[in-house]
Scaffold this motif. Structure first.
Motif, mmCIF file in Angstrom:
data_model
loop_
_atom_site.group_PDB
_atom_site.id
_atom_site.type_symbol
_atom_site.label_atom_id
_atom_site.label_comp_id
_atom_site.label_asym_id
_atom_site.label_seq_id
_atom_site.Cartn_x
_atom_site.Cartn_y
_atom_site.Cartn_z
ATOM 1 N N ASN A 188 0.739 -1.056 0.105
ATOM 2 C CA ASN A 188 -0.009 -0.231 -0.014
ATOM 3 C C ASN A 188 0.774 1.306 -0.041
ATOM 4 O OD1 ASN A 188 -2.462 1.459 0.086
ATOM 5 N ND2 ASN A 188 -2.042 1.859 1.996
ATOM 6 N N THR A 189 1.874 1.129 0.621
ATOM 7 C CA THR A 189 2.682 2.552 0.670
ATOM 8 C C THR A 189 3.593 2.751 -0.415
ATOM 9 O OG1 THR A 189 3.242 2.060 3.148
ATOM 10 C CG2 THR A 189 4.659 3.376 2.194
ATOM 11 N N THR A 190 4.036 1.648 -1.161
ATOM 12 C CA THR A 190 4.774 1.748 -2.190
ATOM 13 C C THR A 190 3.885 2.101 -3.336
ATOM 14 O OG1 THR A 190 5.028 -0.569 -2.528
ATOM 15 C CG2 THR A 190 6.653 0.578 -1.397
ATOM 16 N N THR A 191 2.655 1.310 -3.531
ATOM 17 C CA THR A 191 1.894 1.440 -4.692
ATOM 18 C C THR A 191 0.473 2.217 -4.727
ATOM 19 O OG1 THR A 191 0.758 -0.500 -4.276
ATOM 20 C CG2 THR A 191 2.704 -0.888 -5.421
ATOM 21 N N SER A 192 0.254 2.377 -3.402
ATOM 22 C CA SER A 192 -1.293 2.915 -3.259
ATOM 23 C C SER A 192 -2.353 1.919 -3.400
ATOM 24 C CB SER A 192 -1.414 4.259 -3.793
ATOM 25 O OG SER A 192 -0.371 5.256 -3.362
ATOM 26 N N MET A 193 -1.790 0.707 -3.692
ATOM 27 C CA MET A 193 -2.869 -0.329 -4.136
ATOM 28 C C MET A 193 -3.557 0.120 -5.456
ATOM 29 S SD MET A 193 -3.034 -3.008 -1.958
ATOM 30 C CE MET A 193 -2.514 -3.380 -0.096
ATOM 31 N N HIS A 194 -2.770 0.560 -6.244
ATOM 32 C CA HIS A 194 -3.493 0.989 -7.674
ATOM 33 C C HIS A 194 -2.599 0.365 -8.909
ATOM 34 C CE1 HIS A 194 -4.745 3.672 -10.760
ATOM 35 N NE2 HIS A 194 -6.046 3.782 -10.045
ATOM 36 N N VAL A 195 -3.331 0.166 -9.794
ATOM 37 C CA VAL A 195 -2.556 -0.482 -11.037
ATOM 38 C C VAL A 195 -1.361 0.539 -11.382
ATOM 39 C CG1 VAL A 195 -4.408 -1.972 -11.753
ATOM 40 C CG2 VAL A 195 -4.243 0.416 -12.629
ATOM 41 N N ASN A 196 -1.545 1.888 -11.357
ATOM 42 C CA ASN A 196 -0.608 2.751 -11.950
ATOM 43 C C ASN A 196 0.476 2.659 -10.713
ATOM 44 O OD1 ASN A 196 -1.893 3.224 -14.274
ATOM 45 N ND2 ASN A 196 -3.163 4.959 -13.679
ATOM 46 N N GLY A 197 0.233 2.692 -9.639
ATOM 47 C CA GLY A 197 1.257 2.678 -8.353
ATOM 48 C C GLY A 197 1.953 1.519 -8.696
ATOM 49 N N ILE A 198 1.541 0.186 -9.230
ATOM 50 C CA ILE A 198 2.499 -0.846 -9.167
ATOM 51 C C ILE A 198 3.343 -0.619 -10.547
ATOM 52 C CG2 ILE A 198 2.286 -3.135 -10.152
ATOM 53 C CD1 ILE A 198 -0.332 -3.492 -8.614
ATOM 54 N N GLU A 199 2.802 -0.077 -11.527
ATOM 55 C CA GLU A 199 3.646 0.139 -12.661
ATOM 56 C C GLU A 199 4.764 1.297 -12.544
ATOM 57 O OE1 GLU A 199 3.199 1.757 -17.217
ATOM 58 O OE2 GLU A 199 1.428 1.434 -16.023
ATOM 59 N N THR A 200 4.324 2.255 -11.671
ATOM 60 C CA THR A 200 5.569 3.245 -11.272
ATOM 61 C C THR A 200 6.625 2.894 -10.386
ATOM 62 O OG1 THR A 200 3.844 5.000 -11.646
ATOM 63 C CG2 THR A 200 5.730 5.653 -9.973
ATOM 64 N N HIS A 201 6.207 1.731 -9.499
ATOM 65 C CA HIS A 201 7.103 1.219 -8.318
ATOM 66 C C HIS A 201 7.925 0.191 -9.092
ATOM 67 C CE1 HIS A 201 8.324 -0.250 -4.633
ATOM 68 N NE2 HIS A 201 8.337 -1.962 -4.997
ATOM 69 N N TYR A 202 7.609 -0.360 -10.076
ATOM 70 C CA TYR A 202 8.650 -1.019 -10.761
ATOM 71 C C TYR A 202 9.330 -0.435 -12.207
ATOM 72 C CZ TYR A 202 7.023 -4.789 -7.659
ATOM 73 O OH TYR A 202 6.739 -5.304 -6.322
ATOM 74 N N LEU A 203 8.674 0.200 -12.670
ATOM 75 C CA LEU A 203 9.125 0.816 -13.925
ATOM 76 C C LEU A 203 9.490 2.301 -13.731
ATOM 77 C CD1 LEU A 203 6.842 -0.483 -16.517
ATOM 78 C CD2 LEU A 203 8.793 -1.425 -15.975
ATOM 79 N N GLY A 204 9.522 2.978 -12.453
ATOM 80 C CA GLY A 204 9.871 4.347 -12.286
ATOM 81 C C GLY A 204 9.129 5.561 -12.881
ATOM 82 N N ASN A 205 9.233 6.549 -12.578
ATOM 83 C CA ASN A 205 8.481 7.617 -13.026
ATOM 84 C C ASN A 205 9.169 8.860 -13.421
ATOM 85 O OD1 ASN A 205 9.095 8.622 -10.456
ATOM 86 N ND2 ASN A 205 7.215 9.152 -9.743
ATOM 87 N N GLU A 206 10.688 8.615 -13.854
ATOM 88 C CA GLU A 206 11.357 9.806 -14.229
ATOM 89 C C GLU A 206 10.955 10.599 -15.342
ATOM 90 O OE1 GLU A 206 13.549 6.322 -15.710
ATOM 91 O OE2 GLU A 206 12.633 6.090 -13.854
#
Length: 165
Positions: A37-55
């Motif tokens: 929850n802390t790293t992804t906000s339990m959201h699909v886009n949060g999962i993508e950002t956590h592993y692929l970054g958001n540079e």
């Protein structure tokens, strides 16, 4: 060997150990969910950002970078191994309960499928197949649901159910 309903016949010491195990295991499992929850906000886009970054997102509050191959392989490897053992132990305990047989089989097998789909999905997401983030969410949901129902079923059988077989 028939194990159906055997948990009611376990000695008190074994029941206490099982309750302690389920309790500590649950603390770890729900702690892991808190981390997700802390790293992804339990959201699909949060999962993508956590592993692929958001540079590329100049408006991002927290800068995240794509996980390295070593990081992603470590996450996948550690989670597949540890969760497999966790669900094996949980399934063995669950097998001794008297819950509905079809539900029991579902709760014993489903988590292993979810482990493969969740952490295999994370690997494929990292490889660029961004659509698998939906599979990760669905399989993660079913893994969590299986854990919750299995642990509550076991605890109910030990602590509350007076039914003896």
């Amino acid at each position: 060997m028939q194990l159906h309903g055997l948990i009611h016949q376990f000695p008190k010491e074994i029941k206490v150990v099982i309750v302690a195990f389920i309790s500590v295991l649950s603390i770890g499992f729900y702690g892991g969910l808190s981390f997700v929850n802390t790293t992804t906000s339990m959201h699909v886009n949060g999962i993508e950002t956590h592993y692929l970054g958001n540079e590329d997102d100049e408006e991002a509050m927290d800068m995240k970078f794509k996980k390295s191959e070593r990081e992603i392989l470590t996450v996948v490897h550690n989670h597949i191994l540890s969760l497999s053992v966790i669900f094996l132990l949980l399934s063995l305990i669950l097998s001794t309960t008297s819950i509905n047989k079809k539900l029991k089989y579902f709760l014993m097998i489903e988590p292993f499928l979810s482990i493969v789909f969740t952490f295999g999905g994370i690997y494929f997401l990292w490889k660029g197949f961004t659509w698998v983030k939906y599979i990760i969410v669905i399989s993660g949901f079913f893994m969590t649901l299986s854990f919750v129902v299995a642990t509550f079923s076991i605890l109910y059988q030990i602590l509350i159910s007076k039914k003896r077989y």
